[in-house]
Write an enzyme that holds these catalytic residues in place. Structure first.
Site, PDB file in Angstrom:
ATOM      1  N   ARG A 109      48.146  14.922  -7.959  1.00  0.00           N
ATOM      2  CA  ARG A 109      47.048  14.853  -6.976  1.00  0.00           C
ATOM      3  C   ARG A 109      45.808  15.359  -7.695  1.00  0.00           C
ATOM      4  NH1 ARG A 109      46.684  16.972  -0.834  1.00  0.00           N
ATOM      5  NH2 ARG A 109      47.758  14.979  -0.643  1.00  0.00           N
ATOM      6  N   HIS A 136      45.568   6.922  -1.554  1.00  0.00           N
ATOM      7  CA  HIS A 136      46.650   7.839  -1.137  1.00  0.00           C
ATOM      8  C   HIS A 136      47.855   6.961  -0.759  1.00  0.00           C
ATOM      9  CE1 HIS A 136      48.595  11.378   0.029  1.00  0.00           C
ATOM     10  NE2 HIS A 136      47.890  11.762   1.069  1.00  0.00           N
ATOM     11  N   GLN A 139      51.003   8.208   1.372  1.00  0.00           N
ATOM     12  CA  GLN A 139      50.695   8.450   2.778  1.00  0.00           C
ATOM     13  C   GLN A 139      50.827   7.165   3.598  1.00  0.00           C
ATOM     14  OE1 GLN A 139      49.537  11.430   4.469  1.00  0.00           O
ATOM     15  NE2 GLN A 139      50.097  10.087   6.162  1.00  0.00           N
ATOM     16  N   ASP A 231      40.912  10.095   9.914  1.00  0.00           N
ATOM     17  CA  ASP A 231      41.079  11.085   8.848  1.00  0.00           C
ATOM     18  C   ASP A 231      39.834  11.976   8.869  1.00  0.00           C
ATOM     19  OD1 ASP A 231      41.878  12.458   6.570  1.00  0.00           O
ATOM     20  OD2 ASP A 231      41.361  10.848   5.166  1.00  0.00           O
ATOM     21  N   CYS A 271      46.528  11.333   8.954  1.00  0.00           N
ATOM     22  CA  CYS A 271      47.349  11.762   7.817  1.00  0.00           C
ATOM     23  C   CYS A 271      47.517  13.285   7.783  1.00  0.00           C
ATOM     24  CB  CYS A 271      46.744  11.262   6.512  1.00  0.00           C
ATOM     25  SG  CYS A 271      45.063  11.820   6.250  1.00  0.00           S
ATOM     26  N   ARG A 299      56.645  11.371   5.516  1.00  0.00           N
ATOM     27  CA  ARG A 299      56.253  11.528   4.110  1.00  0.00           C
ATOM     28  C   ARG A 299      57.497  11.816   3.271  1.00  0.00           C
ATOM     29  NH1 ARG A 299      51.125  13.023   2.665  1.00  0.00           N
ATOM     30  NH2 ARG A 299      51.924  12.678   0.562  1.00  0.00           N
TER      31      ARG A 299
HETATM   32  N1  NVA Z   1      40.861  11.984   2.851  1.00  0.00           N
HETATM   33  C1  NVA Z   1      41.484  13.277   2.796  1.00  0.00           C
HETATM   34  C2  NVA Z   1      42.966  13.140   2.899  1.00  0.00           C
HETATM   35  C3  NVA Z   1      43.740  14.439   2.875  1.00  0.00           C
HETATM   36  C4  NVA Z   1      45.230  14.235   2.909  1.00  0.00           C
HETATM   37  C5  NVA Z   1      41.102  13.976   1.504  1.00  0.00           C
HETATM   38  O1  NVA Z   1      41.042  13.298   0.467  1.00  0.00           O
HETATM   39  O2  NVA Z   1      40.834  15.176   1.529  1.00  0.00           O
HETATM   40  N1   CP Z   2      48.396  14.127   4.309  1.00  0.00           N
HETATM   41  C1   CP Z   2      48.478  14.864   3.200  1.00  0.00           C
HETATM   42  O1   CP Z   2      48.494  14.350   2.081  1.00  0.00           O
HETATM   43  O2   CP Z   2      48.560  16.201   3.421  1.00  0.00           O
HETATM   44  P1   CP Z   2      48.433  17.362   2.345  1.00  0.00           P
HETATM   45  O3   CP Z   2      46.984  17.370   1.883  1.00  0.00           O
HETATM   46  O4   CP Z   2      48.802  18.612   3.083  1.00  0.00           O
HETATM   47  O5   CP Z   2      49.348  17.080   1.199  1.00  0.00           O
END
Ligand code: NVA
Ligand code: CP
Length: 314
Positions: A109, A136, A139, A231, A271, A299
């Site tokens: 990530r 993502h 997800q 989101d 998400c 997930r």
């Molecule tokens: N769009 C959000 C998703 C978090 C799971 C981010 O990138 O922070």
């Molecule tokens: N939805 C998701 O990816 O959650 P986290 O940021 O907690 O991993």
């Protein structure tokens, strides 16, 4: 039992999957979920290890991947780039080469999507995107599994994404046509998904004979929708824009008034993590249409399928 494998080494984008592969992941996820619920042990990754690199925060991704590896018979290793030589200038390519000598897969990530592509290019083991600024994929695979659970079939359903044209939105734009779903996106001007992403999604939609609608009107997007998805307004890395975004996105809140424009039995998805009172009202987030916690659980099941289908062969 033998495992169906994915054709590409890595899962960096939804675009790495064919329609058939996406469907197979859902089927394998359902099978693995049933086995787990029955406490039937199935360990296709016995003795295998996954390195997990997190440059950004996580609750769901970190916990679900770690548990997934354990349940599949393997182990996961949490790595913080600040503690690695990566944080002191060792290249991604060298990191990929070294990790490939120790572990059987990498989940990462991070911010730049290109960093994940580079890790995949120089690593000889599967690399899985656990979220980048652009996508993502894990997800959205879990999301589609959730919709399938609730609606039996996802084909021909309409998903309306209301909010920022971000990483989650991008992966959904690629996934909807691959799942034979229609998609509408409503974002304020300046926050719509990038043109290149929309162009690609529309090409896929043409092949699948599905529709993609891009609009600035949340009401138009959710009209007749089977799923309303939202989101956060400020993603990780955009913290400095939080206050500005709160003003711009205020008319895009998923609330009871907006739900009136969708089908009565529409699913509400997010998400997570969610900010009640911002992108989603508490009433809707905790209301009867919301499936957000089943979505979070999925997930685990979806990622078990992805891990097994990428790593069981190596
Ligand atoms: N769009 C959000 C998703 C978090 C799971 C981010 O990138 O922070
Ligand atoms: N939805 C998701 O990816 O959650 P986290 O940021 O907690 O991993």
């Amino acid at each position: 039992m033998s495992m169906v494998h994915l054709s590409k080494k890595d899962l960096v984008s939804i675009l790495d999957l064919s329609k058939e592969e996406l469907e197979s992941i859902l089927n394998v996820a359902e099978m693995l979920r049933t086995k787990q619920k029955n406490r039937e042990f199935f360990v296709p990754l016995l003795g295998k290890t996954l390195a997990m690199i997190f440059t950004k925060s996580s609750t769901r991704t970190r916990v679900s991947f770690e548990i997934a590896m354990f349940q599949l018979g393997g182990a996961a290793l949490y790595l913080n780039p600040n503690d690695m030589q990566l944080g002191r200038g060792e290249t991604i390519a060298d990191t990929a080469r070294v990790l490939s000598r120790y572990v059987d897969g990498i989940m990462i990530r991070t911010y730049a999507h290109s960093d994940v592509l580079e890790l995949g290019k120089y690593g000889t083991i599967p690399v899985i995107n656990g979220l980048t600024d652009d996508e993502h994929p894990c997800q959205i695979i879990a999301d589609i599994l959730t919709i399938k659970d609730k609606k039996k079939s996802v084909k021909g359903l309409k998903v309306a994404y209301v909010g920022d044209g971000n990483n989650v939105c991008n992966s959904w734009l690629y996934a909807a046509p691959k799942a034979d779903m229609h998609m509408a996106v409503a974002s304020p001007a300046g926050y719509l998904p990038k043109e290149a992403v929309v162009k690609k999604a529309k090409e896929l939609a043409a092949e699948s004979k599905t529709q993609i609608i891009i609009t600035e009107s949340p009401e138009e997007a959710v009209k007749d929708a089977d799923v309303i998805y939202t989101d956060v307004w400020a993603s990780m890395g955009q913290e400095a824009e939080t206050e500005k975004r709160k003003k711009v996105f205020a008319p895009y809140q998923v609330n009871s008034a907006l739900l009136k424009h969708a089908k009565k039995d529409c699913l509400v998805m997010h998400c997570l993590p969610a900010h009640r009172g911002e992108e989603i009202s508490a009433e809707v987030m905790d209301g009867p249409n919301s499936v957000v916690f089943d979505e979070a659980e999925n997930r685990l099941h979806a990622q078990k399928a992805i891990l097994a289908m990428l790593m069981a062969k190596s």
